[in-house]
Design a protein around this motif. Sequence first.
Motif, short mmCIF file in Angstrom:
data_model
loop_
_atom_site.label_atom_id
_atom_site.label_comp_id
_atom_site.label_asym_id
_atom_site.label_seq_id
_atom_site.Cartn_x
_atom_site.Cartn_y
_atom_site.Cartn_z
N LEU A 372 -1.43 0.63 5.41
CA LEU A 372 -2.66 1.54 4.54
C LEU A 372 -2.53 1.83 3.20
CD1 LEU A 372 -2.47 3.81 7.67
CD2 LEU A 372 -4.32 1.89 7.29
N SER A 373 -0.99 2.07 2.57
CA SER A 373 -0.96 2.72 1.33
C SER A 373 -0.94 1.46 0.49
CB SER A 373 0.63 3.37 1.40
OG SER A 373 1.23 3.84 -0.18
N GLN A 375 -3.22 -1.02 1.05
CA GLN A 375 -4.84 -0.78 0.65
C GLN A 375 -5.19 0.10 -0.09
OE1 GLN A 375 -6.03 -1.16 5.29
NE2 GLN A 375 -5.63 -2.49 5.63
N SER A 376 -4.79 1.32 -0.65
CA SER A 376 -4.83 2.23 -1.47
C SER A 376 -4.50 1.89 -2.50
CB SER A 376 -5.18 3.00 -0.72
OG SER A 376 -5.17 3.56 0.65
N ASP A 431 -0.95 11.24 3.16
CA ASP A 431 -1.67 10.77 2.39
C ASP A 431 -2.98 9.68 2.88
OD1 ASP A 431 -0.04 12.88 0.39
OD2 ASP A 431 1.10 11.50 -0.04
N ASN A 432 -2.60 8.67 3.40
CA ASN A 432 -3.44 7.71 3.54
C ASN A 432 -4.03 7.73 4.73
OD1 ASN A 432 -3.47 5.58 1.05
ND2 ASN A 432 -0.76 7.00 2.24
N GLY A 433 -5.38 8.71 5.12
CA GLY A 433 -6.49 8.93 6.19
C GLY A 433 -5.33 9.65 7.71
N SER A 644 -4.00 -2.94 -7.97
CA SER A 644 -3.18 -1.80 -7.50
C SER A 644 -3.30 -0.95 -8.47
CB SER A 644 -1.52 -2.51 -7.96
OG SER A 644 -1.20 -3.37 -6.91
N THR A 645 -2.52 0.09 -8.17
CA THR A 645 -3.14 1.37 -9.02
C THR A 645 -0.90 1.05 -10.06
OG1 THR A 645 -4.28 2.55 -7.67
CG2 THR A 645 -3.19 3.79 -10.04
#
Length: 774
Positions: A372-373, A375-376, A431-433, A644-645
């Motif tokens: 999940l992380s 993906q963000s 932090d991810n839903g 990616s960030t």
Amino acid sequence: MIQQGEYKVCAPKKHRILRWVLLGGLALILMFGFGWFVFPWFFSLPSDFEQTELERKGGAIVYDRNDRVLAILPAEDHYRYLPLSEAEIPEMLKKAILAAEDKRFYNHHGIDFLGIARSLRDNVSHGEVKSGASTITQQLVKISYPLSERNLKVKIREMILARQVEMRYDKQTILRMYLDRLDFGNLCRGARYAARFYFDRELDQLSLAEYAFLAGLPLNPNYLNPFKHPDRVLKRRNRVLDRMQEFGMIDAESAARAKEEPLFPGYRSNSHEYLIPHLSSKLIRQNRSGMIKTTLDAGIQKKASELIKHHLLPLKDKNVGQAALMVIDNKTGNVLCSIGSAERADVNGGLLDGTQLRRSAGSCLKPFVYALSFQSGATPSTIVPDVPMRILSFYGIKLPTNYNRKFLGPISMRQALASSQNIPAMSILEDNGGAPALLKLLGELGFQGLNKPPEHYGIGLAIGNAEVTLTDVVRAYTCLASYGLLKDLRIEQNQELQFQPKQVIAPEIAYLLTDILSDDTARVSGFGYGPLFRFPYQCAFKTGTSSNYRDNWCIGYTRDYTVGVWVGNFDFSPMKGISGITGAGPIFADCIRYLHQGDQAGVFEKPSAVYSLQVDRRTGHYVKNKNLPIPPEYLQNDLFLLDSTNHEASSRDYDEKGRVLLSPIYNEWYHLKDQDATAQYTLGNQGGYKVAQKIISPLPNAEFLIDPELPGNGLRLPLKAFFPKEIEWSSPTLKIEQSDSGSYAILQEGMHVIELKDKPSGKILFVQIKVKSI
């Protein structure tokens, strides 16, 4: 002297007599021919006469992917059976059965008139029935009909039908059908299954004595039960050997040597009956019959079962009773091995199928939190805090800790996942839903039974407060091994799939997770440098241990196979300090090595969307400016995604000494005395922030287990606090020890209060804890 007139009168009379004799003889021949060749066709054989016993009686034979027999399921009459072909009949078995039942089989045509004469003679001379004269063909007819009353009419019908059988089929076919249908006692039908049942071998692997053993049983299977009356069977076997010698089928030396053999070899494991007990039970409940071809591999199934027993045996004194294991072919989703319990005969749930039971997941779900992380926009080098935290769950406020009771401070996602730290996983999920996002992903991966509302689980879902099955977990990890492509698992070759393969996780994210879970260096802080999980090929894996050691897991994969192992007890009783590393782990590791004999395995190719950058491992930022004051030992390469960030390292990350500036969230961690962090980190501008005076270890209302697997049985509890002056620890119920490394409370069962006194001010803080034994 005969007169001419007399001759004319007598000659026609003699011709008429001769004619009648010839006509009578011809009539007899025609009658015999009619009765021998035609009359038998007026009678009907059973409609299923040519069918195999599997078709006639029912039951099932379960095969593995290589057509090896896994199990023989009983028919409605409880008999088990294996089909026999003509090519599979050993010559010595033919000789033994002919010597025992019908020595003139190849010389008669269904009815042995010499045998009948001999039988009449013997029976008359003894005044009772001493012997019969039924041929093998007649016996074949007899055993092909349902049981009926034995009388002369039935006997005559069998003789007539025996003639028809002889005209329909050749001798080899008749002999094959006969051996295929014989009752060998103990619910064994057919010679091939009898060989497996009595000797645990195939029919062509038996000795002369064993062929004689089998040939002697059909005379009277109940009377000649080798388990109840071995002396009778031994006498009968030796009688068959004598007849074989008498008829010239074997020599005297061979007969004598065969008589010296025991009835059975030194063992009778019948291992083929118990390779798939849980699948067999399921198929029986479904009333399945015929030939069932599975995707299982008999060799893997047998080896995995041996590994489970081998590794669980020394753990019995740790209250470890059961295990379950699955192996999946990643290319197809085929189940190659499925073991539901350590021992089928175990009264403590041996019949339960551990691959389908719901158990606490432990840390097995953590990779999907990190998915999940990623993906963000996060990356494996992204830094997350591993510091004390409080969470509000469905059951109230919780103070979670890591399995190793340590907080690692600023830690990369790579290290956090590889070392299985709890706090970062929960922080990442929050932090991810939160639980809703993870439940959604788990549902897409095929997990069943996670039907409680998200608030029931909370972010504790990240560390395994949900119950899952081994099958569901293995399916999800097979998805990771397949670059995020989810495949339905199947155990039968013709099984209809519930869904077609579908992409659930992006290939590049699945690759990142694989790279982390196979990183030996990243997991050192959690699991050390042990050789157990060191493989000469890429193997990604995750262990898990539930609270109070009720479950432990080890799930992992190579490019070729996914292996899942669960260890615990079906009655939910806790094990004594056995974790995924010491319980399921060794079974998993040995199974992987068996699957990859020769140290060969497929390679995980890096997707095009994944690339590598140099980062400062303390910040997770990629280093573009080579003039930054970063010591070389902190530089390493890590993976990034195109989307990616990415954060570039800058001078704002460091002080003048090249130390990383920490945010206030790390204050408590930074001030712990056993953390050697000052060389790498320093506290940034706190804006007047002051560290609160409080007890850090133990946390209020914490629960501890006295664990015999930990050094000193886990009795030494470190005492830590944030106080700038001199402090003194005490407890009315626990002994407090002082050492160069700090203060420790010596634990014992019960509720306890630990007090902390600041000597200069006299201020006192206290916490209450609970201690239990495993």
